[in-house]
Design a protein around this motif. Structure first.
Motif, PDB file in Angstrom:
ATOM      1  N   GLY A 196      -2.541   3.637  -3.764  1.00 33.67           N
ATOM      2  CA  GLY A 196      -3.372   2.725  -3.003  1.00 33.67           C
ATOM      3  C   GLY A 196      -2.684   1.388  -2.822  1.00 33.67           C
ATOM      4  O   GLY A 196      -1.462   1.276  -2.904  1.00 33.67           O
ATOM      5  N   LYS A 200      -8.524   2.801  -6.617  1.00 33.12           N
ATOM      6  CA  LYS A 200      -7.524   2.467  -5.607  1.00 33.12           C
ATOM      7  C   LYS A 200      -7.851   1.133  -4.945  1.00 33.12           C
ATOM      8  O   LYS A 200      -9.015   0.816  -4.689  1.00 33.12           O
ATOM      9  CB  LYS A 200      -7.459   3.563  -4.536  1.00 33.12           C
ATOM     10  N   ASP A 201      -6.805   0.372  -4.708  1.00 34.52           N
ATOM     11  CA  ASP A 201      -6.893  -0.871  -3.928  1.00 34.52           C
ATOM     12  C   ASP A 201      -7.625  -2.004  -4.653  1.00 34.52           C
ATOM     13  O   ASP A 201      -8.086  -2.937  -4.009  1.00 34.52           O
ATOM     14  CB  ASP A 201      -7.569  -0.640  -2.568  1.00 34.52           C
ATOM     15  N   CYS A 226       0.828  -1.201   0.000  1.00 30.63           N
ATOM     16  CA  CYS A 226       0.000   0.000   0.000  1.00 30.63           C
ATOM     17  C   CYS A 226       0.865   1.255   0.000  1.00 30.63           C
ATOM     18  O   CYS A 226       1.848   1.357   0.760  1.00 30.63           O
ATOM     19  CB  CYS A 226      -0.926   0.005   1.220  1.00 30.63           C
TER      20      CYS A 226
END
Length: 360
Positions: free
Chosen positions: A118, A191-192, A113
Protein backbone atom coordinates in the motif's frame (compact mmCIF):
# COMPACT_ATOMS: atom_id res chain seq x y z
CA UNK A 1 14.69 6.50 21.30
CA UNK A 2 13.96 4.28 18.30
CA UNK A 3 11.99 6.08 15.67
CA UNK A 4 13.15 4.33 12.51
CA UNK A 5 12.15 0.70 12.95
CA UNK A 6 9.87 0.43 9.93
CA UNK A 7 8.16 -2.13 7.70
CA UNK A 8 8.65 -1.42 3.98
CA UNK A 9 12.01 -2.89 2.97
CA UNK A 10 11.06 -6.42 3.93
CA UNK A 11 7.45 -6.15 2.82
CA UNK A 12 8.50 -4.69 -0.52
CA UNK A 13 10.93 -7.56 -0.94
CA UNK A 14 8.01 -9.92 -0.46
CA UNK A 15 5.97 -7.91 -2.96
CA UNK A 16 8.73 -8.03 -5.53
CA UNK A 17 9.19 -11.77 -5.16
CA UNK A 18 5.48 -12.27 -5.79
CA UNK A 19 5.00 -9.78 -8.61
CA UNK A 20 8.28 -10.14 -10.44
CA UNK A 21 8.47 -7.74 -13.35
CA UNK A 22 6.77 -4.45 -12.62
CA UNK A 23 7.66 -0.80 -12.53
CA UNK A 24 10.39 0.57 -10.29
CA UNK A 25 12.50 -2.53 -10.94
CA UNK A 26 15.70 -1.02 -9.54
CA UNK A 27 14.15 -0.28 -6.18
CA UNK A 28 12.52 -3.70 -5.90
CA UNK A 29 15.78 -5.33 -6.95
CA UNK A 30 17.72 -3.90 -4.03
CA UNK A 31 14.89 -4.88 -1.67
CA UNK A 32 14.88 -8.47 -2.92
CA UNK A 33 18.68 -8.71 -2.90
CA UNK A 34 19.02 -7.40 0.64
CA UNK A 35 16.20 -9.53 1.97
CA UNK A 36 17.37 -12.76 0.32
CA UNK A 37 20.88 -12.20 1.66
CA UNK A 38 19.49 -12.03 5.18
CA UNK A 39 17.31 -15.10 4.70
CA UNK A 40 20.29 -17.15 3.47
CA UNK A 41 22.39 -16.11 6.47
CA UNK A 42 19.92 -17.35 9.10
CA UNK A 43 21.09 -19.74 11.81
CA UNK A 44 18.60 -21.57 14.06
CA UNK A 45 18.67 -20.08 17.56
CA UNK A 46 18.42 -23.49 19.22
CA UNK A 47 21.54 -24.54 17.31
CA UNK A 48 23.42 -21.45 18.48
CA UNK A 49 22.36 -22.07 22.08
CA UNK A 50 23.71 -25.63 21.86
CA UNK A 51 26.99 -24.47 20.29
CA UNK A 52 29.77 -24.15 22.88
CA UNK A 53 31.50 -21.49 20.76
CA UNK A 54 28.55 -19.07 21.04
CA UNK A 55 29.59 -16.16 23.23
CA UNK A 56 28.04 -15.89 26.68
CA UNK A 57 26.72 -12.43 25.86
CA UNK A 58 24.90 -13.60 22.74
CA UNK A 59 23.73 -16.78 24.48
CA UNK A 60 22.18 -14.74 27.30
CA UNK A 61 20.36 -12.41 24.91
CA UNK A 62 19.05 -15.27 22.80
CA UNK A 63 17.82 -17.12 25.91
CA UNK A 64 15.97 -13.97 26.95
CA UNK A 65 14.39 -13.63 23.52
CA UNK A 66 13.33 -17.29 23.42
CA UNK A 67 11.55 -16.82 26.75
CA UNK A 68 10.05 -13.51 25.62
CA UNK A 69 8.85 -15.15 22.39
CA UNK A 70 6.93 -17.75 24.38
CA UNK A 71 5.55 -15.02 26.64
CA UNK A 72 4.38 -13.12 23.57
CA UNK A 73 2.42 -16.17 22.41
CA UNK A 74 0.90 -17.09 25.75
CA UNK A 75 0.24 -13.70 27.35
CA UNK A 76 0.13 -11.18 24.52
CA UNK A 77 -1.53 -13.60 22.08
CA UNK A 78 0.92 -12.65 19.35
CA UNK A 79 1.39 -15.06 16.42
CA UNK A 80 2.85 -18.50 17.04
CA UNK A 81 4.99 -19.19 13.98
CA UNK A 82 8.65 -19.56 13.01
CA UNK A 83 9.41 -15.83 12.98
CA UNK A 84 12.36 -14.91 15.21
CA UNK A 85 13.43 -18.51 15.63
CA UNK A 86 16.67 -17.84 13.76
CA UNK A 87 19.51 -15.34 14.04
CA UNK A 88 21.62 -13.32 11.60
CA UNK A 89 24.92 -11.62 12.39
CA UNK A 90 24.88 -8.71 9.93
CA UNK A 91 27.87 -6.78 11.26
CA UNK A 92 26.04 -3.61 10.20
CA UNK A 93 25.06 -0.42 12.00
CA UNK A 94 21.47 -0.84 10.76
CA UNK A 95 19.62 -3.42 8.72
CA UNK A 96 17.86 -0.84 6.52
CA UNK A 97 17.91 2.92 6.05
CA UNK A 98 14.62 4.73 5.62
CA UNK A 99 14.01 7.95 3.73
CA UNK A 100 11.28 10.28 4.94
CA UNK A 101 10.39 13.44 3.03
CA UNK A 102 8.07 16.43 3.28
CA UNK A 103 7.75 19.58 1.20
CA UNK A 104 9.67 22.63 2.39
CA UNK A 105 6.59 24.32 3.80
CA UNK A 106 4.43 21.33 4.72
CA UNK A 107 4.20 18.74 7.49
CA UNK A 108 2.47 16.20 5.28
CA UNK A 109 4.78 13.28 4.59
CA UNK A 110 5.42 12.29 1.02
CA UNK A 111 4.09 8.79 0.41
CA UNK A 112 5.15 5.98 -1.89
CA UNK A 113 2.59 3.43 -3.05
CA UNK A 114 3.30 -0.22 -3.83
CA UNK A 115 1.26 -3.37 -4.43
CA UNK A 116 0.57 -5.33 -1.21
CA UNK A 117 2.36 -2.79 1.01
CA UNK A 118 0.00 0.00 0.00
CA UNK A 119 1.02 3.62 0.49
CA UNK A 120 3.64 4.29 3.15
CA UNK A 121 5.31 7.45 4.40
CA UNK A 122 8.89 6.20 4.08
CA UNK A 123 11.07 4.36 1.60
CA UNK A 124 13.47 1.69 2.83
CA UNK A 125 16.87 0.69 1.46
CA UNK A 126 19.26 -2.06 2.46
CA UNK A 127 22.23 0.07 1.41
CA UNK A 128 22.85 3.36 3.19
CA UNK A 129 24.47 4.90 0.11
CA UNK A 130 21.36 4.16 -1.94
CA UNK A 131 19.16 5.79 0.71
CA UNK A 132 21.38 8.87 0.85
CA UNK A 133 21.48 9.10 -2.96
CA UNK A 134 17.70 9.01 -3.15
CA UNK A 135 17.43 11.53 -0.32
CA UNK A 136 19.79 13.85 -2.18
CA UNK A 137 17.55 13.65 -5.25
CA UNK A 138 14.56 14.63 -3.15
CA UNK A 139 16.49 17.46 -1.52
CA UNK A 140 17.37 18.75 -5.00
CA UNK A 141 13.62 18.92 -5.63
CA UNK A 142 13.37 21.15 -2.53
CA UNK A 143 12.04 18.51 -0.16
CA UNK A 144 13.03 18.35 3.49
CA UNK A 145 14.47 14.86 3.95
CA UNK A 146 15.58 12.57 6.73
CA UNK A 147 17.55 9.31 6.52
CA UNK A 148 17.45 7.04 9.56
CA UNK A 149 18.83 3.58 10.26
CA UNK A 150 16.44 0.81 11.30
CA UNK A 151 17.39 -1.96 13.70
CA UNK A 152 14.64 -4.30 12.46
CA UNK A 153 11.92 -4.71 9.89
CA UNK A 154 8.93 -6.94 9.37
CA UNK A 155 7.60 -8.89 6.40
CA UNK A 156 4.25 -9.17 8.23
CA UNK A 157 4.53 -12.96 8.39
CA UNK A 158 5.26 -13.49 4.69
CA UNK A 159 8.66 -14.89 5.67
CA UNK A 160 10.16 -16.28 8.88
CA UNK A 161 11.87 -13.08 9.96
CA UNK A 162 15.11 -13.59 11.89
CA UNK A 163 16.47 -11.94 15.00
CA UNK A 164 19.21 -9.55 13.86
CA UNK A 165 22.32 -8.45 15.72
CA UNK A 166 21.13 -4.88 15.14
CA UNK A 167 18.08 -5.68 17.27
CA UNK A 168 20.17 -6.84 20.22
CA UNK A 169 21.98 -3.62 21.02
CA UNK A 170 21.14 -2.08 24.35
CA UNK A 171 19.36 -3.64 27.31
CA UNK A 172 16.80 -6.44 27.41
CA UNK A 173 13.83 -4.05 27.57
CA UNK A 174 14.93 -2.61 24.25
CA UNK A 175 15.28 -5.85 22.30
CA UNK A 176 12.32 -7.58 23.91
CA UNK A 177 10.23 -4.51 23.08
CA UNK A 178 11.46 -4.71 19.49
CA UNK A 179 10.35 -8.35 19.32
CA UNK A 180 6.85 -7.48 20.57
CA UNK A 181 6.63 -4.54 18.16
CA UNK A 182 7.55 -6.57 15.09
CA UNK A 183 5.19 -9.41 16.00
CA UNK A 184 2.38 -6.89 16.48
CA UNK A 185 2.74 -5.92 12.81
CA UNK A 186 1.81 -9.52 11.97
CA UNK A 187 -1.43 -9.17 13.94
CA UNK A 188 -2.67 -6.04 12.20
CA UNK A 189 -1.47 -4.00 9.24
CA UNK A 190 -3.72 -1.45 7.55
CA UNK A 191 -2.78 -0.48 4.02
CA UNK A 192 -2.06 3.19 3.43
CA UNK A 193 -1.99 4.19 7.13
CA UNK A 194 1.53 4.30 8.58
CA UNK A 195 0.41 6.32 11.61
CA UNK A 196 -2.13 3.66 12.59
CA UNK A 197 0.21 0.71 12.05
CA UNK A 198 3.17 2.12 13.95
CA UNK A 199 1.13 3.45 16.88
CA UNK A 200 -0.66 0.10 17.21
CA UNK A 201 2.63 -1.82 17.28
CA UNK A 202 4.17 0.72 19.67
CA UNK A 203 1.28 0.32 22.11
CA UNK A 204 1.57 -3.49 22.00
CA UNK A 205 5.30 -3.12 22.60
CA UNK A 206 4.82 -0.89 25.64
CA UNK A 207 2.04 -2.96 27.18
CA UNK A 208 4.00 -6.12 26.49
CA UNK A 209 7.17 -4.86 28.15
CA UNK A 210 5.29 -3.91 31.32
CA UNK A 211 3.57 -7.30 31.53
CA UNK A 212 6.81 -9.13 30.73
CA UNK A 213 8.67 -7.35 33.53
CA UNK A 214 5.84 -8.11 35.96
CA UNK A 215 5.85 -11.78 34.91
CA UNK A 216 9.58 -11.96 35.66
CA UNK A 217 9.06 -10.53 39.13
CA UNK A 218 10.82 -7.31 38.15
CA UNK A 219 8.04 -4.86 38.91
CA UNK A 220 10.64 -2.43 40.26
CA UNK A 221 11.89 -2.00 36.70
CA UNK A 222 8.43 -0.99 35.49
CA UNK A 223 8.78 2.34 37.28
CA UNK A 224 12.06 3.02 35.48
CA UNK A 225 10.45 1.99 32.18
CA UNK A 226 7.48 4.27 32.82
CA UNK A 227 9.87 7.11 33.62
CA UNK A 228 11.63 6.61 30.29
CA UNK A 229 8.30 6.51 28.48
CA UNK A 230 7.26 9.66 30.32
CA UNK A 231 10.34 11.41 28.95
CA UNK A 232 9.28 10.26 25.48
CA UNK A 233 5.88 11.87 25.99
CA UNK A 234 7.44 15.13 27.17
CA UNK A 235 9.90 15.11 24.28
CA UNK A 236 7.03 14.60 21.85
CA UNK A 237 5.10 17.44 23.47
CA UNK A 238 7.99 19.76 22.56
CA UNK A 239 7.87 18.47 18.99
CA UNK A 240 4.10 18.87 18.85
CA UNK A 241 4.41 22.49 19.97
CA UNK A 242 6.80 23.04 17.08
CA UNK A 243 4.54 21.21 14.62
CA UNK A 244 1.59 23.34 15.68
CA UNK A 245 3.61 26.54 15.24
CA UNK A 246 4.83 25.43 11.82
CA UNK A 247 1.36 24.33 10.75
CA UNK A 248 0.10 27.82 11.51
CA UNK A 249 3.08 29.40 9.78
CA UNK A 250 2.68 27.34 6.59
CA UNK A 251 -0.90 28.54 6.20
CA UNK A 252 0.22 32.14 5.98
CA UNK A 253 0.72 33.97 2.71
CA UNK A 254 4.35 35.05 3.18
CA UNK A 255 7.25 35.49 0.77
CA UNK A 256 9.47 32.38 0.66
CA UNK A 257 12.42 34.16 2.28
CA UNK A 258 10.29 35.32 5.20
CA UNK A 259 8.77 31.85 5.51
CA UNK A 260 12.22 30.25 5.69
CA UNK A 261 13.35 32.70 8.36
CA UNK A 262 10.28 32.02 10.47
CA UNK A 263 10.65 28.29 9.95
CA UNK A 264 14.24 28.38 11.21
CA UNK A 265 13.14 30.42 14.22
CA UNK A 266 10.57 27.73 15.09
CA UNK A 267 13.27 25.06 15.07
CA UNK A 268 15.56 27.28 17.14
CA UNK A 269 12.75 27.64 19.66
CA UNK A 270 12.41 23.85 19.73
CA UNK A 271 16.09 23.46 20.60
CA UNK A 272 15.68 25.98 23.43
CA UNK A 273 12.60 24.14 24.72
CA UNK A 274 14.58 20.89 24.73
CA UNK A 275 17.37 22.46 26.76
CA UNK A 276 14.79 23.56 29.33
CA UNK A 277 13.33 20.06 29.35
CA UNK A 278 16.77 18.58 30.03
CA UNK A 279 17.05 20.73 33.11
CA UNK A 280 13.70 19.38 34.34
CA UNK A 281 15.08 15.88 33.76
CA UNK A 282 18.12 16.60 35.90
CA UNK A 283 20.43 16.76 32.91
CA UNK A 284 19.29 13.57 31.17
CA UNK A 285 20.71 13.89 27.65
CA UNK A 286 19.18 10.90 25.86
CA UNK A 287 17.90 13.00 22.95
CA UNK A 288 21.05 15.04 22.34
CA UNK A 289 21.99 13.01 19.27
CA UNK A 290 18.55 13.58 17.76
CA UNK A 291 19.02 17.34 18.10
CA UNK A 292 22.57 17.30 16.73
CA UNK A 293 21.25 16.52 13.25
CA UNK A 294 19.63 19.11 11.01
CA UNK A 295 16.05 19.79 12.04
CA UNK A 296 13.41 19.93 9.34
CA UNK A 297 9.84 18.92 8.49
CA UNK A 298 10.82 15.35 7.65
CA UNK A 299 12.39 14.81 11.07
CA UNK A 300 9.13 15.85 12.73
CA UNK A 301 7.09 13.61 10.43
CA UNK A 302 9.28 10.57 11.17
CA UNK A 303 8.71 10.83 14.92
CA UNK A 304 5.00 11.58 14.57
CA UNK A 305 4.46 8.36 12.61
CA UNK A 306 5.41 6.24 15.62
CA UNK A 307 3.83 7.95 18.56
CA UNK A 308 0.98 10.29 17.75
CA UNK A 309 -1.84 7.77 18.09
CA UNK A 310 -0.51 5.61 20.95
CA UNK A 311 -2.94 7.12 23.53
CA UNK A 312 -5.84 6.16 21.27
CA UNK A 313 -4.82 2.51 21.40
CA UNK A 314 -4.52 2.71 25.18
CA UNK A 315 -8.14 3.91 25.22
CA UNK A 316 -9.15 1.01 22.95
CA UNK A 317 -7.38 -1.42 25.27
CA UNK A 318 -9.27 -0.02 28.25
CA UNK A 319 -12.57 -0.19 26.36
CA UNK A 320 -11.80 -3.83 25.56
CA UNK A 321 -11.52 -4.59 29.27
CA UNK A 322 -7.72 -4.78 29.02
CA UNK A 323 -8.11 -8.11 27.26
CA UNK A 324 -5.64 -8.55 24.39
CA UNK A 325 -7.92 -10.64 22.15
CA UNK A 326 -10.78 -8.16 22.52
CA UNK A 327 -8.35 -5.28 21.98
CA UNK A 328 -7.02 -6.78 18.76
CA UNK A 329 -10.56 -7.31 17.48
CA UNK A 330 -11.52 -3.73 18.32
CA UNK A 331 -8.38 -2.40 16.61
CA UNK A 332 -9.18 -4.52 13.53
CA UNK A 333 -12.69 -3.06 13.40
CA UNK A 334 -11.31 0.47 13.53
CA UNK A 335 -8.69 -0.45 10.93
CA UNK A 336 -11.41 -1.59 8.51
CA UNK A 337 -13.14 1.79 8.54
CA UNK A 338 -12.68 4.18 5.59
CA UNK A 339 -9.71 6.44 6.19
CA UNK A 340 -11.59 9.61 7.22
CA UNK A 341 -13.93 7.69 9.50
CA UNK A 342 -10.96 5.83 10.98
CA UNK A 343 -9.14 9.08 11.72
CA UNK A 344 -12.30 10.43 13.36
CA UNK A 345 -12.55 7.35 15.60
CA UNK A 346 -8.87 7.63 16.50
CA UNK A 347 -9.41 11.29 17.41
CA UNK A 348 -12.32 10.30 19.65
CA UNK A 349 -10.15 7.73 21.41
CA UNK A 350 -7.40 10.32 21.83
CA UNK A 351 -9.89 12.62 23.55
CA UNK A 352 -11.01 9.76 25.80
CA UNK A 353 -7.40 9.02 26.75
CA UNK A 354 -6.75 12.67 27.54
CA UNK A 355 -9.91 12.86 29.64
CA UNK A 356 -8.85 9.82 31.67
CA UNK A 357 -5.39 11.33 32.20
CA UNK A 358 -6.90 14.61 33.43
CA UNK A 359 -9.12 12.78 35.90
CA UNK A 360 -6.26 10.83 37.47
Amino acid sequence: MRINRLVPAGLLAATALVLGGCSNVGYYSQAVGGHVKLMLAREPIDKLLADETTSEELRGKLHTLVDARQFAIERLQLPENDSYGSYVETGRDAVTWNVVAAEEFSLKARTWCFPVAGCVSYRGYFDKADAEEYAARLAAENYDVSVGGASAYSTLGWFDDPVLDTMLRGGDVRYVGTLFHELAHQVLYVKDDSDFNEAFATFVEQQGVREWLAERGESDRIEAYNTSQGRVVEFLAVLKQTRDALQELYQKDLPEAAMRTAKQAAFDDMRSAYESLKQQWGGYAGYDNWFRRDLNNARLVAVSTYRRDVPAFQAMYDEAGQDMSAFYELARQVGKLPYKERRSRIADYDVAALGKLDSE
